[in-house]
Design a protein around this motif. Sequence first.
Motif, PDB file in Angstrom:
ATOM      1  N   UNK A 131       0.757  -1.133  -0.141  1.00 25.13           N
ATOM      2  CA  UNK A 131      -0.098  -0.274   0.063  1.00 25.13           C
ATOM      3  C   UNK A 131       0.818   1.280  -0.107  1.00 25.13           C
ATOM      4  N   UNK A 132       0.301   2.334  -0.465  1.00 26.98           N
ATOM      5  CA  UNK A 132       1.336   3.588  -0.572  1.00 26.98           C
ATOM      6  C   UNK A 132       1.644   4.162   0.465  1.00 26.98           C
ATOM      7  N   UNK A 133       0.851   4.140   1.436  1.00 27.68           N
ATOM      8  CA  UNK A 133       1.192   4.593   2.902  1.00 27.68           C
ATOM      9  C   UNK A 133       1.981   3.800   3.598  1.00 27.68           C
ATOM     10  N   UNK A 134       2.069   2.634   3.422  1.00 28.67           N
ATOM     11  CA  UNK A 134       3.288   1.660   4.057  1.00 28.67           C
ATOM     12  C   UNK A 134       4.326   1.937   3.071  1.00 28.67           C
ATOM     13  N   UNK A 135       4.394   2.072   1.960  1.00 31.85           N
ATOM     14  CA  UNK A 135       5.710   2.533   1.047  1.00 31.85           C
ATOM     15  C   UNK A 135       6.349   3.890   1.748  1.00 31.85           C
ATOM     16  N   UNK A 136       5.168   4.890   1.968  1.00 32.17           N
ATOM     17  CA  UNK A 136       5.737   5.881   2.312  1.00 32.17           C
ATOM     18  C   UNK A 136       6.474   5.924   3.945  1.00 32.17           C
ATOM     19  N   UNK A 137       5.693   5.072   4.625  1.00 30.86           N
ATOM     20  CA  UNK A 137       6.285   4.769   5.985  1.00 30.86           C
ATOM     21  C   UNK A 137       7.707   4.185   5.806  1.00 30.86           C
ATOM     22  N   UNK A 138       7.880   3.084   5.028  1.00 36.53           N
ATOM     23  CA  UNK A 138       9.365   2.562   4.734  1.00 36.53           C
ATOM     24  C   UNK A 138      10.464   3.586   4.190  1.00 36.53           C
ATOM     25  N   UNK A 139      10.067   4.825   3.386  1.00 32.76           N
ATOM     26  CA  UNK A 139      10.995   5.613   2.749  1.00 32.76           C
ATOM     27  C   UNK A 139      11.123   6.737   3.944  1.00 32.76           C
TER      28      UNK A 139
END
Length: 145
Positions: free
Chosen positions: A105-113
């Motif tokens: 999910x995009x918000x999980x990717x953002x949290x990783x970044x």
Amino acid sequence: MSEIRIQKTGTPDVIASSDGRLTLSVPIQIKRRSGRKLVTLPNGETAKARPWDASATPLQLALARGHRWLVMLESGEVKSLREIAAQEGVDSSYVSRMVNLTTLAPDIVAAILDDALPNHITLFDIAVDPPVLWKGQWERFKIVS
């Protein structure tokens, strides 16, 4: 025309000229740090948070690898995940797990970044058989969205 002069001593100063231009005088020091130039102010202060000084986390590197490998596969540069594994000198199951990260999910990717994932979530947790639906990902990784 602009002119830059580096002076290592003195105090900051602003000089107004008769034609309305202002000259700002700031004593700085330029040092090399890991091949980069670093500006140091007279009081010894430097920039606090410089993005290029932070090294990527293992999760961020894995995400980048997964996206790079997926692009290689989709563009036809390689025919299979096995071919990528052979080129990279890694196991094909590792390549498969990293490519799984591209479905997050995009918000999980953002949290990783942003390096903002909760500490209990590991690369293994995220990369091995992630739920297809984003809601399932949020529930499995206990992330509220």
